[in-house]
Design a protein around this motif. Structure first.
Motif, short mmCIF file in Angstrom:
data_model
loop_
_atom_site.label_atom_id
_atom_site.label_comp_id
_atom_site.label_asym_id
_atom_site.label_seq_id
_atom_site.Cartn_x
_atom_site.Cartn_y
_atom_site.Cartn_z
N LEU A 33 0.83 -1.21 0.00
CA LEU A 33 0.00 0.00 0.00
C LEU A 33 0.86 1.26 0.00
O LEU A 33 0.55 2.22 -0.71
N ARG A 34 1.92 1.25 0.79
CA ARG A 34 2.80 2.43 0.81
C ARG A 34 3.44 2.64 -0.55
O ARG A 34 3.58 3.77 -1.01
N GLY A 39 1.99 5.65 -6.72
CA GLY A 39 1.48 5.46 -8.07
C GLY A 39 1.31 3.98 -8.37
O GLY A 39 1.78 3.11 -7.64
N GLU A 40 0.63 3.71 -9.48
CA GLU A 40 0.32 2.33 -9.82
C GLU A 40 1.58 1.53 -10.13
O GLU A 40 2.63 2.09 -10.48
N ALA A 41 1.45 0.20 -9.96
CA ALA A 41 2.58 -0.69 -10.18
C ALA A 41 2.07 -2.06 -10.62
O ALA A 41 0.94 -2.43 -10.34
N ARG A 42 2.94 -2.79 -11.31
CA ARG A 42 2.66 -4.16 -11.72
C ARG A 42 3.25 -5.12 -10.68
O ARG A 42 4.07 -4.71 -9.86
N VAL A 43 2.86 -6.37 -10.76
CA VAL A 43 3.40 -7.36 -9.83
C VAL A 43 4.92 -7.40 -9.94
O VAL A 43 5.63 -7.41 -8.92
N ARG A 73 -5.91 -2.55 -13.15
CA ARG A 73 -6.26 -2.01 -14.47
C ARG A 73 -5.47 -2.79 -15.52
O ARG A 73 -4.24 -2.70 -15.58
N PRO A 74 -6.16 -3.60 -16.32
CA PRO A 74 -5.44 -4.38 -17.34
C PRO A 74 -4.97 -3.48 -18.48
O PRO A 74 -5.66 -2.55 -18.89
N ALA A 82 -3.49 -0.03 -8.32
CA ALA A 82 -3.51 1.31 -7.74
C ALA A 82 -4.46 1.32 -6.54
O ALA A 82 -5.33 0.46 -6.41
N LEU A 83 -4.27 2.30 -5.68
CA LEU A 83 -5.18 2.50 -4.55
C LEU A 83 -6.55 2.91 -5.08
O LEU A 83 -6.65 3.62 -6.08
N THR A 84 -7.60 2.48 -4.40
CA THR A 84 -8.95 2.82 -4.84
C THR A 84 -9.45 4.13 -4.25
O THR A 84 -10.28 4.79 -4.87
#
Length: 124
Positions: A33-34, A39-43, A73-74, A82-84
């Protein structure tokens, strides 16, 4: 805090709040979460940055998605997480502020913090 919005009301179900804080209490989920706060990230990004196995990251992402705290988000064959809710950023910032204000004393809590190194058999 009498009369405040945070006051406990008789018969109020605190189960959802307890579940939220239990979810945040896991070190791996909190680290994810931190990271997602930036910002968004992939596995693959998370495994590399956090030094964790793909299966571990994926399991924790599934948990966080199930709790509604993150969204995927695919894009092509990849999923970006990403955080909701922006409130989660506020909650994490408030927690960091509280830790700073208490001088990290909560880390020494006999029930939930790290055990003292010289407490002998009284530590659990």
């Amino acid at each position: 805090m009498k009369g405040s919005a945070a006051a406990v009301r008789p018969g109020e179900d605190l189960t959802p709040a307890v579940a939220l804080f239990r979810g945040l209490a896991d070190p791996t989920r909190l680290a994810i979460l931190r990271r997602l706060a930036d910002g968004e990230a992939r596995v693959v990004d998370l495994t590399g940055e956090l030094g964790l196995a793909q299966s571990t990251v994926s399991a924790h992402l599934a948990c966080l998605r199930g709790c509604g705290l993150i969204v995927g988000r695919p894009e092509g064959r990849q999923m970006f997480y990403a955080l909701t809710r922006p409130e989660l950023l506020e909650l994490l910032a408030a927690a960091e502020g509280l830790l700073a204000a208490t001088g990290q004393k909560v880390a020494l809590c006999p029930n939930y913090g790290a055990p003292a190194t010289d407490c002998g058999e009284s530590c659990g």
